[in-house]
Motif scaffolding. Structure first.
Motif, mmCIF file in Angstrom:
data_model
loop_
_atom_site.group_PDB
_atom_site.id
_atom_site.type_symbol
_atom_site.label_atom_id
_atom_site.label_comp_id
_atom_site.label_asym_id
_atom_site.label_seq_id
_atom_site.Cartn_x
_atom_site.Cartn_y
_atom_site.Cartn_z
ATOM 1 N N UNK A 140 -16.512 13.577 -19.578
ATOM 2 C CA UNK A 140 -17.588 12.605 -19.330
ATOM 3 C C UNK A 140 -17.419 12.077 -17.917
ATOM 4 N N UNK A 141 -18.470 12.143 -17.152
ATOM 5 C CA UNK A 141 -18.403 11.677 -15.771
ATOM 6 C C UNK A 141 -18.131 10.191 -15.697
ATOM 7 N N UNK A 142 -17.330 9.762 -14.730
ATOM 8 C CA UNK A 142 -17.058 8.336 -14.593
ATOM 9 C C UNK A 142 -18.331 7.585 -14.202
ATOM 10 N N UNK A 143 -18.390 6.356 -14.647
ATOM 11 C CA UNK A 143 -19.555 5.528 -14.346
ATOM 12 C C UNK A 143 -19.053 4.168 -13.870
ATOM 13 N N UNK A 144 -19.330 3.743 -12.693
ATOM 14 C CA UNK A 144 -20.212 4.401 -11.722
ATOM 15 C C UNK A 144 -19.465 5.485 -10.951
ATOM 16 N N UNK A 145 -20.221 6.326 -10.245
ATOM 17 C CA UNK A 145 -19.616 7.310 -9.359
ATOM 18 C C UNK A 145 -19.062 6.582 -8.138
ATOM 19 N N UNK A 146 -18.127 7.178 -7.431
ATOM 20 C CA UNK A 146 -17.569 6.508 -6.250
ATOM 21 C C UNK A 146 -18.644 6.293 -5.176
ATOM 22 N N UNK A 147 -18.412 5.286 -4.382
ATOM 23 C CA UNK A 147 -19.358 5.031 -3.280
ATOM 24 C C UNK A 147 -18.570 4.740 -2.012
ATOM 25 N N UNK A 148 -19.131 5.173 -0.915
ATOM 26 C CA UNK A 148 -18.552 4.929 0.411
ATOM 27 C C UNK A 148 -19.695 4.542 1.340
ATOM 28 N N UNK A 149 -19.481 3.503 2.138
ATOM 29 C CA UNK A 149 -20.509 3.006 3.046
ATOM 30 C C UNK A 149 -20.991 4.139 3.947
ATOM 31 N N UNK A 150 -22.305 4.320 3.957
ATOM 32 C CA UNK A 150 -22.909 5.338 4.807
ATOM 33 C C UNK A 150 -22.987 6.702 4.167
ATOM 34 N N UNK A 151 -22.545 6.826 2.931
ATOM 35 C CA UNK A 151 -22.560 8.120 2.243
ATOM 36 C C UNK A 151 -23.237 7.968 0.882
ATOM 37 N N UNK A 152 -23.884 9.044 0.440
ATOM 38 C CA UNK A 152 -24.481 9.098 -0.892
ATOM 39 C C UNK A 152 -23.667 10.076 -1.733
ATOM 40 N N UNK A 153 -23.243 9.622 -2.888
ATOM 41 C CA UNK A 153 -22.488 10.514 -3.786
ATOM 42 C C UNK A 153 -23.378 11.689 -4.173
ATOM 43 N N UNK A 154 -22.817 12.911 -4.114
ATOM 44 C CA UNK A 154 -23.649 14.052 -4.475
ATOM 45 C C UNK A 154 -23.200 14.725 -5.770
ATOM 46 N N UNK A 155 -21.909 14.981 -5.956
ATOM 47 C CA UNK A 155 -21.496 15.711 -7.162
ATOM 48 C C UNK A 155 -19.978 15.707 -7.311
ATOM 49 N N UNK A 156 -19.523 15.992 -8.544
ATOM 50 C CA UNK A 156 -18.114 16.248 -8.808
ATOM 51 C C UNK A 156 -17.927 17.757 -8.763
ATOM 52 N N UNK A 157 -16.793 18.175 -8.228
ATOM 53 C CA UNK A 157 -16.516 19.611 -8.152
ATOM 54 C C UNK A 157 -15.191 19.918 -8.842
ATOM 55 N N UNK A 158 -15.161 21.089 -9.427
ATOM 56 C CA UNK A 158 -13.942 21.644 -10.010
ATOM 57 C C UNK A 158 -13.536 22.772 -9.066
ATOM 58 N N UNK A 159 -12.732 22.424 -8.100
ATOM 59 C CA UNK A 159 -12.427 23.395 -7.047
ATOM 60 C C UNK A 159 -13.650 23.546 -6.165
ATOM 61 N N UNK A 160 -14.194 24.739 -6.083
ATOM 62 C CA UNK A 160 -15.366 25.013 -5.253
ATOM 63 C C UNK A 160 -16.674 24.876 -6.029
ATOM 64 N N UNK A 161 -16.606 24.773 -7.350
ATOM 65 C CA UNK A 161 -17.814 24.781 -8.179
ATOM 66 C C UNK A 161 -18.217 23.372 -8.603
ATOM 67 N N UNK A 162 -19.522 23.139 -8.636
ATOM 68 C CA UNK A 162 -20.051 21.880 -9.148
ATOM 69 C C UNK A 162 -19.738 21.798 -10.635
ATOM 70 N N UNK A 163 -19.215 20.649 -11.062
ATOM 71 C CA UNK A 163 -18.879 20.469 -12.479
ATOM 72 C C UNK A 163 -20.108 19.935 -13.199
ATOM 73 N N UNK A 164 -20.534 20.653 -14.238
ATOM 74 C CA UNK A 164 -21.664 20.230 -15.059
ATOM 75 C C UNK A 164 -21.095 19.537 -16.298
ATOM 76 N N UNK A 165 -21.281 18.253 -16.403
ATOM 77 C CA UNK A 165 -20.705 17.485 -17.511
ATOM 78 C C UNK A 165 -21.353 17.805 -18.855
ATOM 79 N N UNK A 166 -22.419 18.565 -18.855
ATOM 80 C CA UNK A 166 -23.093 18.919 -20.102
ATOM 81 C C UNK A 166 -22.672 20.280 -20.621
ATOM 82 N N UNK A 167 -22.250 21.183 -19.726
ATOM 83 C CA UNK A 167 -21.965 22.552 -20.172
ATOM 84 C C UNK A 167 -20.602 23.083 -19.738
ATOM 85 N N UNK A 168 -19.925 22.446 -18.826
ATOM 86 C CA UNK A 168 -18.670 23.028 -18.305
ATOM 87 C C UNK A 168 -17.563 22.954 -19.308
#
Length: 168
Positions: A140-168
């Motif tokens: 289950x993805x953490x809530x809230x996602x991390x935030x950094x000033x000047x940046x928009x959170x885009x995704x969690x990755x498992x190594x090089x691949x985007x982690x899909x919290x519904x199917x991975x």
């Protein structure tokens, strides 16, 4: 008439003069003879049931049986053979009756660590709590996602691949 023989684990076979060959009772008796009962040791079946993959081993009464190799189960680790599906079977136990033992598997568990990377310093730090996930399930993805000033959170990755919290 079968003799009285109270040795558990054996069965009466026949009467014998030499303790091995059965006496033929149609043979005329022409001398004094001694007849002895002969017995055969019974066998018991030990059935190894590994997720309905069955192997049967014949074991002489009172002997022990060696465990066979488990056949494996994807995403699980073999724990032991069990007669009652809870407690591990003791293979030093003499086999005195037909017995079925079942393969017991434990599901593999994995720890998911969420690591936040500071986009400006590349410094890594643990984010949120670790999750212990059973094989085949999803985190289950953490809530809230991390935030950094000047940046928009885009995704969690498992190594090089985007982690899909519904199917991975």
């Amino acid at each position: 008439r079968d003799p009285t023989f109270d040795e558990t684990g054996y069965t009466f076979l026949c009467w014998s003069e030499n303790k091995s060959d059965c006496f033929d009772f149609t043979t005329p008796v022409t001398k004094e003879i001694n007849l002895y009962p002969t017995h055969e040791r019974l066998n018991n079946a030990v059935v190894f049931d590994d997720e309905n993959r069955v192997t049967t081993v014949e074991v002489p009464y009172g002997d022990t049986v060696e465990p066979i190799a488990d056949q494996g189960k994807t995403g699980h680790s073999f724990r032991c053979w069990s007669e009652d599906r809870e407690n591990c079977f003791d293979f030093t136990t003499p086999i005195i009756q037909n017995t079925t033992v079942y393969a017991i598997y434990d599901i593999n568990k994995f720890t998911v660590h969420f690591i936040d990377v500071n986009p400006e310093t590349s410094e890594q730090e643990q984010y949120g709590e670790d999750q212990i996930i059973d094989y085949g399930n999803t985190a289950t993805g953490p809530d809230p996602n991390p935030s950094h000033t000047g940046y928009t959170f885009s995704e969690w990755k498992d190594g090089e691949n985007t982690y899909n919290f519904e199917t991975s």
